[in-house]
Enzyme design. Structure first.
Site, mmCIF file in Angstrom:
data_model
loop_
_atom_site.group_PDB
_atom_site.id
_atom_site.type_symbol
_atom_site.label_atom_id
_atom_site.label_comp_id
_atom_site.label_asym_id
_atom_site.label_seq_id
_atom_site.Cartn_x
_atom_site.Cartn_y
_atom_site.Cartn_z
ATOM 1 N N GLU A 98 0.844 -1.192 0.000
ATOM 2 C CA GLU A 98 0.000 0.000 0.000
ATOM 3 C C GLU A 98 0.878 1.240 0.000
ATOM 4 O OE1 GLU A 98 -2.846 -2.382 3.171
ATOM 5 O OE2 GLU A 98 -2.039 -0.401 3.692
ATOM 6 N N LYS A 158 2.168 4.621 1.337
ATOM 7 C CA LYS A 158 2.229 5.266 2.654
ATOM 8 C C LYS A 158 1.887 6.743 2.461
ATOM 9 C CE LYS A 158 5.260 5.717 6.693
ATOM 10 N NZ LYS A 158 5.316 7.190 6.757
ATOM 11 N N ASP A 202 1.068 10.574 3.345
ATOM 12 C CA ASP A 202 1.597 11.524 4.317
ATOM 13 C C ASP A 202 0.450 12.354 4.876
ATOM 14 O OD1 ASP A 202 4.350 13.947 4.289
ATOM 15 O OD2 ASP A 202 3.539 12.649 5.852
ATOM 16 N N TYR A 255 -7.105 1.857 5.561
ATOM 17 C CA TYR A 255 -6.108 0.843 5.228
ATOM 18 C C TYR A 255 -6.148 -0.409 6.102
ATOM 19 C CZ TYR A 255 -3.499 3.262 8.975
ATOM 20 O OH TYR A 255 -3.122 3.855 10.162
ATOM 21 N N LYS A 273 10.536 3.539 3.395
ATOM 22 C CA LYS A 273 10.517 4.993 3.254
ATOM 23 C C LYS A 273 11.317 5.403 2.025
ATOM 24 C CE LYS A 273 9.978 7.488 6.848
ATOM 25 N NZ LYS A 273 10.118 8.303 8.076
ATOM 26 N N CYS A 281 22.808 39.369 20.677
ATOM 27 C CA CYS A 281 21.515 39.006 20.124
ATOM 28 C C CYS A 281 21.052 40.084 19.143
ATOM 29 C CB CYS A 281 20.487 38.844 21.242
ATOM 30 S SG CYS A 281 18.808 38.555 20.652
ATOM 31 N N CYS A 332 17.841 41.996 20.766
ATOM 32 C CA CYS A 332 17.862 42.814 21.991
ATOM 33 C C CYS A 332 19.242 43.385 22.312
ATOM 34 C CB CYS A 332 17.351 42.010 23.183
ATOM 35 S SG CYS A 332 18.439 40.634 23.672
ATOM 36 N N CYS A 356 20.555 33.490 24.305
ATOM 37 C CA CYS A 356 20.498 34.929 24.533
ATOM 38 C C CYS A 356 20.375 35.170 26.031
ATOM 39 C CB CYS A 356 19.294 35.519 23.793
ATOM 40 S SG CYS A 356 18.892 37.211 24.264
ATOM 41 N N CYS A 409 14.295 40.295 25.632
ATOM 42 C CA CYS A 409 14.502 39.989 24.217
ATOM 43 C C CYS A 409 13.137 39.856 23.551
ATOM 44 C CB CYS A 409 15.292 38.690 24.057
ATOM 45 S SG CYS A 409 15.497 38.193 22.319
#
Length: 676
Positions: free
Chosen positions: A112, A114, A116, A224, A313, A407, A410, A425, A431
């Protein structure tokens, strides 16, 4: 050699986190391939060091706990995950294991596509759809009946005059590519955030609060498998069951096919991979099952997956493009994460402009340089990733990248603690990036669930200085928002109503919203049941926290560290002043330890309890509710139309209780079982 104990614990932590992001939030941070690599590494280490095995390892469970948004539903039969194969050789090795266990080759396979999407189960009673649930953790899912009834491909009544008394079927809800493209066009026209891929869009549509919204998303479904059957036909093979399902009106993928042997399996896989882009929906592999049900029964299950099935897969798709730059995000914990800015490239069914780089060590390990031609991989994965540079195409003009010292949001220093992979940070919630992410988490579905308080609104509140921490949300007044573009009396009124409702959320939701490291929904509910108030949790001693089942030393340390921070204590005080409920009522007349050490399984429908009510009644008394029967089960509570769990209890000699006996158990504890 590196300490395997430390690596195993780190892998378990990462897998739990990414499983939560994927299964509960539908907002994964790494690719499927990246997750699988971590999982395989952990499996290998646990196999090499069996003394370090743990029953709560991600390798011993199916998935993450369900979301708190919908009522919980216990599956009649567990929805297992599948082992994966990524090469024909691995499929052949699996087939070899089957032959050794059966003493012969299986009598054919069912192949079958697969799909997603989002795995769900549908329950039919007397041929009528009575329930639908997400997969959840495989044992317990979320009740999405109202939403699944809007999916046109799902029959509300089965065809034929011979419906089974009870049938639970499993399937995958997905969004066709045409519907996905149309949805994103609408999102773009409205100036809203685009969905990354059809899988994410489908998951979000299934979990909409308003079924009318789900109906507009044009979802579809392929069924399925028969998961549970009572009073129905006796099938000889999986293919026979699919044929019966199709004949009775359920949508079965026409690409499903019986093949005779391993050569047929590999031919199907190759053909499916070649044709994957010719379909109107996304696929990411092939599911291969032993076809005869008698063979399936003989092969049985491992602790987490059926031996008689495997998922092949497809390899991730790759393209090359140019790395324009590397920038950073600051998340709600202060973690600074680099990401790649790419020349747009179409890969894996979508146009990619950004890709995750995880952390600065990953950038250095891959030797990525700004200006490089890079390989980008995305095959239905939610987050694209940069595989590496094409070093042979370098001109010498490429530039190395270093983590910024300050950062960009900030201006505070970025530091990295010794032994940690993540830079952070140091600006705290000064921030704006960290504060934005924190507020979005606080107001999100898994937290205080404040409808209408998304990123766009949070950005407005922050830019106008209306909110500086979560308590500020509850001090907002209508006049603070009226007059801003898009904010009229109706929209402002709706937001105020949602904020008022959030003031009275259960303590477990508040704990989740606060974002205490390692404290997700399950731990938060456990803490709420044990202590009943925020004050008692924050003052709890380490030994009291550590004595709670399911809360280990790392979680205890995290809770104590968070609770001892003066800033966090001040925040709790401000939330209280803003009218936020900081505790749950004590259940009247309930001995909270009467079921300590008791594990109960509930099957069938009870007259005096909803499924959630029965679970809460056990947990409020210190007991546990499990989804499957084992020798460690104290008792099985059986209501109307019980499933196979009652049979399993008889086989194992586990006490079976009717509803009256269940009430006695709640009142007297397990002692009365010895008298019965």
């Amino acid at each position: 050699m590196a300490d395997p104990t430390a690596r195993i614990e780190e892998l378990r932590r990462l897998l739990r986190y990414h499983s939560y992001r994927y299964h509960v939030l539908d907002d994964p941070e790494i690719s499927d391939a990246g997750y699988d690599a971590l999982f395989r590494e952990l499996e290998g280490l646990e196999s090499a060091h069996p003394d370090l095995a743990s029953p709560d390892s991600p390798t011993q469970r199916v998935g993450a706990p369900p979301s708190d948004l919908f009522a919980e539903v216990a599956h009649r039969e567990r929805m297992f995950s599948l082992d994966n194969a990524e090469t024909p050789e691995q499929v052949a090795a699996w087939a070899g294991r089957l032959q050794r266990q059966l003493g012969r080759q299986p009598a054919g396979f069912a192949c079958e596509l697969k799909v997603d999407g989002l795995a769900v189960s549908l329950t039919y009673r007397g041929g009528r759809l009575t329930g639908a649930a997400t997969r959840g953790d495989g044992v317990t899912g979320e009740d999405v009946t109202a939403n699944l009834r809007t999916v046109l491909g799902v029959p509300l009544v089965l065809l034929g005059d011979d419906p089974p008394a009870v049938m639970e079927v499993r399937g995958e809800v997905y969004m066709p590519l045409a519907a996905f493209d149309a949805l994103n066009e609408t999102q773009a026209e409205m100036g809203e955030r685009l969905f990354v891929n059809p899988r994410n869009a489908a998951a979000g549509a299934v979990r909409q609060k308003d079924p009318a919204v789900t109906a507009t998303r044009r979802l579809a479904m392929w069924v399925y498998q028969v998961g549970y059957l009572e009073g129905g036909p006796a099938f000889r093979s999986h293919t026979d069951s699919l044929r019966w399902l199709r004949d009775h009106g359920l949508p079965v993928n026409p690409a499903s096919e019986h093949v005779d042997d391993l050569d047929g399996v590999l031919h199907y896989v190759a053909s499916a991979e070649h044709a994957r882009h010719d379909l109107g929906y996304q696929t990411d592999g092939v599911v291969i099952k032993v076809d005869p049900l008698a063979d399936q029964s003989e092969l049985g299950f491992t602790s987490k997956s059926p031996r008689w099935a495997i998922a092949y897969k497809f390899p991730p798709e790759e393209q090359t493009t140019r790395l324009i730059g590397i920038e950073v995000n600051v998340g709600r914990t202060g973690a600074v994460t680099p990401f790649a800015v790419l020349e747009p490239v179409f890969v894996g069914g979508a146009t990619v402009t950004n890709a995750t780089l995880h952390n600065q060590d990953e950038v250095a390990r891959k030797d990525l340089r700004i200006g490089d031609t890079v390989i980008v991989r995305r095959a239905g994965d939610v987050i694209p990733e940069v595989v590496g540079p094409v070093a042979s195409l370098r001109t010498g003009a490429e530039q190395t990248w270093k983590m910024p010292r300050k950062c960009p949001f900030c201006g505070n220093p970025i530091t990295r603690a010794e032994g940690e992979a993540v830079a952070r940070c140091t600006g705290g919630f000064d921030c704006p990036s960290r504060l934005r992410e924190y507020l979005a988490h606080f107001a999100g579905r898994g937290g205080m669930d404040i409808e209408g308080l998304g990123y766009k609104t949070i950005h407005l509140l922050l830019s106008e200085g209306l909110v500086t921490d979560p308590s500020g949300i509850f001090r907002l007044r209508p006049e603070d928002l009226l007059g801003f573009e898009g904010w009229g009396e109706v929209s402002v009124g709706n937001l105020m109503t949602a904020i008022d409702a959030a003031r009275d959320r259960p303590l477990g939701r508040l704990l989740t919203a606060l974002g205490i490291p390692l404290v997700g929904g399950t731990v938060a509910r456990t803490l709420a049941r044990r202590f009943l108030s925020m004050e008692r949790i924050m003052d709890a001693a380490e030994e009291d926290l550590g004595a709670i089942d399911g809360i280990g030393p790392e979680i205890v340390a995290s809770i104590r560290s968070w609770a001892s921070d003066p800033g966090n204590r001040a925040l709790i005080g401000r939330l209280a002043q803003a009218g936020v409920r900081l505790g749950d009522p004590q259940p009247e007349g309930v001995d909270r330890s009467v079921l300590a050490g008791v594990t109960v399984v509930i099957t069938g429908t009870l007259d005096g309890f909803t499924r959630e009510g029965a679970r809460s009644a056990v947990e409020d008394r210190g007991g546990k509710v499990a989804g499957s029967v084992s020798r460690k089960t104290t008792a099985v509570v059986v209501g109307e139309s019980p499933g196979s769990k009652a049979v399993r209890a008889q086989e194992l000699g586990v006490p079976i209780l009717d509803e009256a006996a269940f009430s006695r158990l709640l009142a007297e504890g397990a002692g009365f079982l010895e008298q019965a």
